[in-house]
Design an enzyme around this catalytic site. Structure first.
Site, PDB file in Angstrom:
ATOM      1  N   ASN A  71      -4.487 -32.701  22.930  1.00 39.21           N
ATOM      2  CA  ASN A  71      -5.714 -32.047  23.381  1.00 39.21           C
ATOM      3  C   ASN A  71      -6.835 -33.076  23.423  1.00 39.21           C
ATOM      4  O   ASN A  71      -6.863 -33.999  22.618  1.00 39.21           O
ATOM      5  CB  ASN A  71      -6.087 -30.898  22.417  1.00 39.21           C
ATOM      6  CG  ASN A  71      -7.053 -29.929  23.068  1.00 39.21           C
ATOM      7  OD1 ASN A  71      -8.108 -30.342  23.549  1.00 39.21           O
ATOM      8  ND2 ASN A  71      -6.704 -28.657  23.110  1.00 39.21           N
ATOM      9  N   TYR A 119     -11.080 -13.799  41.954  1.00 34.89           N
ATOM     10  CA  TYR A 119      -9.667 -14.199  41.874  1.00 34.89           C
ATOM     11  C   TYR A 119      -9.197 -14.841  43.173  1.00 34.89           C
ATOM     12  O   TYR A 119      -8.460 -15.828  43.165  1.00 34.89           O
ATOM     13  CB  TYR A 119      -8.797 -12.993  41.477  1.00 34.89           C
ATOM     14  CG  TYR A 119      -8.820 -12.763  39.995  1.00 34.89           C
ATOM     15  CD1 TYR A 119      -9.738 -11.898  39.415  1.00 34.89           C
ATOM     16  CD2 TYR A 119      -7.984 -13.503  39.157  1.00 34.89           C
ATOM     17  CE1 TYR A 119      -9.797 -11.738  38.039  1.00 34.89           C
ATOM     18  CE2 TYR A 119      -8.039 -13.349  37.778  1.00 34.89           C
ATOM     19  CZ  TYR A 119      -8.948 -12.469  37.229  1.00 34.89           C
ATOM     20  OH  TYR A 119      -9.022 -12.340  35.865  1.00 34.89           O
ATOM     21  N   HIS A 138       0.264 -14.656  30.757  1.00 38.62           N
ATOM     22  CA  HIS A 138      -0.897 -13.917  31.279  1.00 38.62           C
ATOM     23  C   HIS A 138      -0.797 -13.613  32.767  1.00 38.62           C
ATOM     24  O   HIS A 138      -1.804 -13.288  33.390  1.00 38.62           O
ATOM     25  CB  HIS A 138      -2.185 -14.700  30.994  1.00 38.62           C
ATOM     26  CG  HIS A 138      -2.480 -14.816  29.531  1.00 38.62           C
ATOM     27  ND1 HIS A 138      -3.193 -15.857  29.007  1.00 38.62           N
ATOM     28  CD2 HIS A 138      -2.143 -14.028  28.485  1.00 38.62           C
ATOM     29  CE1 HIS A 138      -3.305 -15.702  27.688  1.00 38.62           C
ATOM     30  NE2 HIS A 138      -2.665 -14.596  27.348  1.00 38.62           N
ATOM     31  N   ARG A 179     -10.431 -18.386  43.057  1.00 35.42           N
ATOM     32  CA  ARG A 179      -9.643 -19.207  42.122  1.00 35.42           C
ATOM     33  C   ARG A 179      -8.284 -19.535  42.718  1.00 35.42           C
ATOM     34  O   ARG A 179      -7.777 -20.650  42.600  1.00 35.42           O
ATOM     35  CB  ARG A 179      -9.464 -18.463  40.795  1.00 35.42           C
ATOM     36  CG  ARG A 179     -10.689 -18.488  39.915  1.00 35.42           C
ATOM     37  CD  ARG A 179     -10.506 -17.624  38.707  1.00 35.42           C
ATOM     38  NE  ARG A 179      -9.464 -18.133  37.806  1.00 35.42           N
ATOM     39  CZ  ARG A 179      -8.960 -17.401  36.810  1.00 35.42           C
ATOM     40  NH1 ARG A 179      -9.366 -16.154  36.625  1.00 35.42           N
ATOM     41  NH2 ARG A 179      -8.057 -17.910  36.012  1.00 35.42           N
TER      42      ARG A 179
HETATM   43  C1  BV8 Z   1      -4.867  -7.906  23.785  1.00 34.34           C
HETATM   44  C2  BV8 Z   1      -5.640 -14.190  32.458  1.00 34.34           C
HETATM   45  C3  BV8 Z   1      -5.660  -5.911  22.850  1.00 34.34           C
HETATM   46  C4  BV8 Z   1      -6.825 -13.748  33.226  1.00 34.34           C
HETATM   47  C5  BV8 Z   1      -6.396 -14.496  30.159  1.00 34.34           C
HETATM   48  C6  BV8 Z   1      -6.411 -10.517  17.994  1.00 34.34           C
HETATM   49  C7  BV8 Z   1      -5.258  -9.843  18.376  1.00 34.34           C
HETATM   50  C8  BV8 Z   1      -5.171  -9.245  19.636  1.00 34.34           C
HETATM   51  C9  BV8 Z   1      -6.245  -9.346  20.530  1.00 34.34           C
HETATM   52  C10 BV8 Z   1      -7.390 -10.027  20.130  1.00 34.34           C
HETATM   53  C11 BV8 Z   1      -7.471 -10.605  18.887  1.00 34.34           C
HETATM   54  N1  BV8 Z   1      -8.690 -11.185  18.786  1.00 34.34           N
HETATM   55  C12 BV8 Z   1      -9.366 -11.017  19.940  1.00 34.34           C
HETATM   56  C13 BV8 Z   1      -8.617 -10.292  20.768  1.00 34.34           C
HETATM   57  C14 BV8 Z   1      -9.001  -9.903  22.119  1.00 34.34           C
HETATM   58  C15 BV8 Z   1      -8.646 -10.966  23.159  1.00 34.34           C
HETATM   59  C16 BV8 Z   1      -8.925 -12.369  22.696  1.00 34.34           C
HETATM   60  O1  BV8 Z   1      -8.022 -13.085  22.284  1.00 34.34           O
HETATM   61  N2  BV8 Z   1     -10.176 -12.783  22.810  1.00 34.34           N
HETATM   62  C17 BV8 Z   1     -10.532 -14.155  22.451  1.00 34.34           C
HETATM   63  C18 BV8 Z   1     -11.495 -14.725  23.488  1.00 34.34           C
HETATM   64  C19 BV8 Z   1     -11.129 -14.135  21.060  1.00 34.34           C
HETATM   65  N3  BV8 Z   1      -7.257 -10.841  23.526  1.00 34.34           N
HETATM   66  C20 BV8 Z   1      -6.914  -9.955  24.489  1.00 34.34           C
HETATM   67  O2  BV8 Z   1      -7.720  -9.185  24.996  1.00 34.34           O
HETATM   68  C21 BV8 Z   1      -5.467  -9.938  24.888  1.00 34.34           C
HETATM   69  N4  BV8 Z   1      -5.034  -8.579  24.906  1.00 34.34           N
HETATM   70  O3  BV8 Z   1      -4.553  -8.387  22.752  1.00 34.34           O
HETATM   71  O4  BV8 Z   1      -5.172  -6.572  23.993  1.00 34.34           O
HETATM   72  C22 BV8 Z   1      -4.664  -4.869  22.563  1.00 34.34           C
HETATM   73  C23 BV8 Z   1      -3.824  -5.007  21.451  1.00 34.34           C
HETATM   74  C24 BV8 Z   1      -2.962  -4.005  21.167  1.00 34.34           C
HETATM   75  C25 BV8 Z   1      -2.880  -2.875  21.992  1.00 34.34           C
HETATM   76  C26 BV8 Z   1      -3.708  -2.759  23.127  1.00 34.34           C
HETATM   77  C27 BV8 Z   1      -4.591  -3.767  23.426  1.00 34.34           C
HETATM   78  C28 BV8 Z   1      -5.260 -10.422  26.314  1.00 34.34           C
HETATM   79  C29 BV8 Z   1      -5.742 -11.826  26.461  1.00 34.34           C
HETATM   80  C30 BV8 Z   1      -5.375 -12.339  27.856  1.00 34.34           C
HETATM   81  C31 BV8 Z   1      -6.640 -12.595  28.627  1.00 34.34           C
HETATM   82  N5  BV8 Z   1      -6.305 -13.220  29.914  1.00 34.34           N
HETATM   83  N6  BV8 Z   1      -6.083 -15.024  31.338  1.00 34.34           N
HETATM   84  C32 BV8 Z   1      -7.486 -14.884  33.944  1.00 34.34           C
HETATM   85  O5  BV8 Z   1      -7.066 -16.055  33.809  1.00 34.34           O
HETATM   86  O6  BV8 Z   1      -8.449 -14.586  34.672  1.00 34.34           O
HETATM   87  S1  BV8 Z   1      -6.859 -15.538  28.898  1.00 34.34           S
HETATM   88  C33 BV8 Z   1      -7.469 -17.014  29.503  1.00 34.34           C
HETATM   89  O7  BV8 Z   1      -7.752 -17.799  28.325  1.00 34.34           O
HETATM   90  C34 BV8 Z   1      -6.500 -17.883  30.289  1.00 34.34           C
HETATM   91  O8  BV8 Z   1      -5.199 -17.362  30.396  1.00 34.34           O
HETATM   92  C35 BV8 Z   1      -6.479 -19.163  29.458  1.00 34.34           C
HETATM   93  O9  BV8 Z   1      -5.329 -19.889  29.589  1.00 34.34           O
HETATM   94  C36 BV8 Z   1      -6.594 -18.569  28.120  1.00 34.34           C
HETATM   95  C37 BV8 Z   1      -6.763 -19.392  26.927  1.00 34.34           C
HETATM   96  O10 BV8 Z   1      -7.666 -20.398  27.188  1.00 34.34           O
HETATM   97  P1  BV8 Z   1      -7.070 -21.897  27.231  1.00 34.34           P
HETATM   98  O11 BV8 Z   1      -5.884 -21.905  28.118  1.00 34.34           O
HETATM   99  O12 BV8 Z   1      -6.872 -22.388  25.850  1.00 34.34           O
HETATM  100  O13 BV8 Z   1      -8.213 -22.666  27.979  1.00 34.34           O
HETATM  101  P2  BV8 Z   1      -9.588 -23.187  27.363  1.00 34.34           P
HETATM  102  O14 BV8 Z   1     -10.471 -23.555  28.497  1.00 34.34           O
HETATM  103  O15 BV8 Z   1     -10.074 -22.233  26.325  1.00 34.34           O
HETATM  104  O16 BV8 Z   1      -9.175 -24.530  26.571  1.00 34.34           O
HETATM  105  C38 BV8 Z   1      -8.777 -25.656  27.320  1.00 34.34           C
HETATM  106  C39 BV8 Z   1      -8.364 -26.691  26.303  1.00 34.34           C
HETATM  107  O17 BV8 Z   1      -7.856 -27.823  26.996  1.00 34.34           O
HETATM  108  C40 BV8 Z   1      -9.515 -27.172  25.442  1.00 34.34           C
HETATM  109  O18 BV8 Z   1      -9.074 -27.218  24.092  1.00 34.34           O
HETATM  110  C41 BV8 Z   1      -9.810 -28.587  25.968  1.00 34.34           C
HETATM  111  O19 BV8 Z   1     -10.206 -29.460  24.918  1.00 34.34           O
HETATM  112  C42 BV8 Z   1      -8.453 -28.991  26.469  1.00 34.34           C
HETATM  113  N7  BV8 Z   1      -8.474 -29.969  27.556  1.00 34.34           N
HETATM  114  C43 BV8 Z   1      -9.327 -30.028  28.615  1.00 34.34           C
HETATM  115  N8  BV8 Z   1      -8.939 -31.030  29.440  1.00 34.34           N
HETATM  116  C44 BV8 Z   1      -7.821 -31.584  28.920  1.00 34.34           C
HETATM  117  C45 BV8 Z   1      -7.514 -30.918  27.715  1.00 34.34           C
HETATM  118  N9  BV8 Z   1      -6.451 -31.245  26.941  1.00 34.34           N
HETATM  119  C46 BV8 Z   1      -5.669 -32.256  27.379  1.00 34.34           C
HETATM  120  N10 BV8 Z   1      -5.880 -32.949  28.527  1.00 34.34           N
HETATM  121  C47 BV8 Z   1      -6.952 -32.642  29.317  1.00 34.34           C
HETATM  122  N11 BV8 Z   1      -7.155 -33.344  30.436  1.00 34.34           N
END
Ligand code: BV8
Ligand code: ZN
Length: 257
Positions: free
Chosen positions: A225, A72, A127, A75
């Protein structure tokens, strides 16, 4: 809806965004890519070098706080050297001039907040932030942008109030989001007339529900996107390209970018 030309699609989205009272701008890491901040899942993405489950979880921090703080701290230093790009600035101007606009971000890089500060707008950060720390014992939150010395447990950041170890003030996988922040985001989504989704893979929950809740409540969904996402098929307007180029065209009233 598929438009005959990109110009038609942009024009359709521009008109809707200009006419709407209530707009949600929902962003992910892609909005910061052109500022030099690595995304999570794209090419060269952060998770490519590190696996999220290895570092962005409370278990990882309990197991190896030095490694997690090192990641962290690195970053934060990287992001501190980056600047908001034309997309952040256009979003900030748009929100500063329109009270019904909510900017909701998954990003922890603080770039929306820096652009918004200059333009007098506010941002809902789902987040957390790389520039804050939270005490693992008393919960005290403090701004934190000092270089992190991960040489030993003792040199890691500790709480001024109770002496316990501090942690990055971000939401890790498996952790719940701040309910007040999430409720505010979902309320804004449910009453939005247009939801502009910029640079998110829409994979992380519950954050990604901001876009689906808005669409379900009848908002026009406009996606900017570089690639297709799970939202693309249901979006009313899909603009495939870079946020820094497309977003100012969508939001600025012909102002120089
Ligand atoms: C929770 C902070 C459980 C830390 C982050 C359903 C319901 C609830 C939970 C879940 C669920 N299914 C799965 C889960 C668990 C999990 C989850 O979602 N997992 C995923 C991977 C499947 N969720 C959790 O754990 C969440 N907590 O629900 O707890 C719970 C529930 C009830 C009671 C108790 C507990 C917490 C999730 C938060 C995690 N923390 N960040 C850190 O940063 O270190 S998430 C992390 O991913 C970042 O914040 C990031 O922003 C986020 C999402 O990713 P994106 O922002 O979309 O980035 P990515 O790289 O993926 O995509 C980039 C996009 O940009 C691409 O599409 C690309 O094409 C595009 N792009 C690139 N360049 C450009 C562009 N577009 C335009 N112009 C460009 N130039
Ligand atoms: Zn404390």
């Amino acid at each position: 809806m598929r438009h005959a030309t990109v110009e038609d699609a942009i024009d359709h989205a521009r008109r809707a965004l200009a006419a709407a009272e209530r707009v949600v701008v929902f962003t992910g890491a892609g909005v910061s890519a052109e500022s030099g901040v690595p995304t999570f899942r794209g090419a060269g993405g952060l998770w490519k070098t590190f696996r999220a489950e290895d570092l962005a979880t409370p278990e990882a921090f309990a197991r190896d706080p030095r490694l997690v703080w090192e990641w962290y701290g690195g970053r934060r230093a990287l992001v501190a050297a980056c600047a908001p790009n034309a997309a952040h600035r256009a979003i900030a101007r748009f929100a500063a001039t329109r009270p019904g606009v909510a900017v909701i971000t998954q990003n922890v890089d603080g770039l929306h907040q820096r652009a918004a500060h200059d333009a007098g707008a506010s941002v809902l950060a789902l987040h957390g932030t790389l520039f804050g720390a939270r005490c693992t014992r008393c919960g005290r939150r403090t701004p934190h942008d000092l270089p992190v010395d991960a040489t030993s447990l003792d040199t890691l950041p500790h709480c001024d109030a109770c002496g316990a170890l501090l942690r990055p003030d971000v939401v890790w996988f498996g952790e719940t989001l701040d309910p007040h922040v999430l409720d505010a985001a979902f309320d804004a989504a449910r009453s939005a007339e247009v939801c502009l989704v910029v640079g998110t893979s829409a994979l992380v929950q519950p954050a990604a529900s901001v876009a689906t809740l808005a669409a379900r409540a009848g908002a026009m969904l406009v996606e900017v996107n570089a690639e297709a996402t799970p939202l693309s098929d249901s979006a009313d307007v899909v603009l495939r390209g870079r946020a820094g180029e497309i977003v100012p065209v969508l939001l600025d009233k012909g102002d120089p970018v």
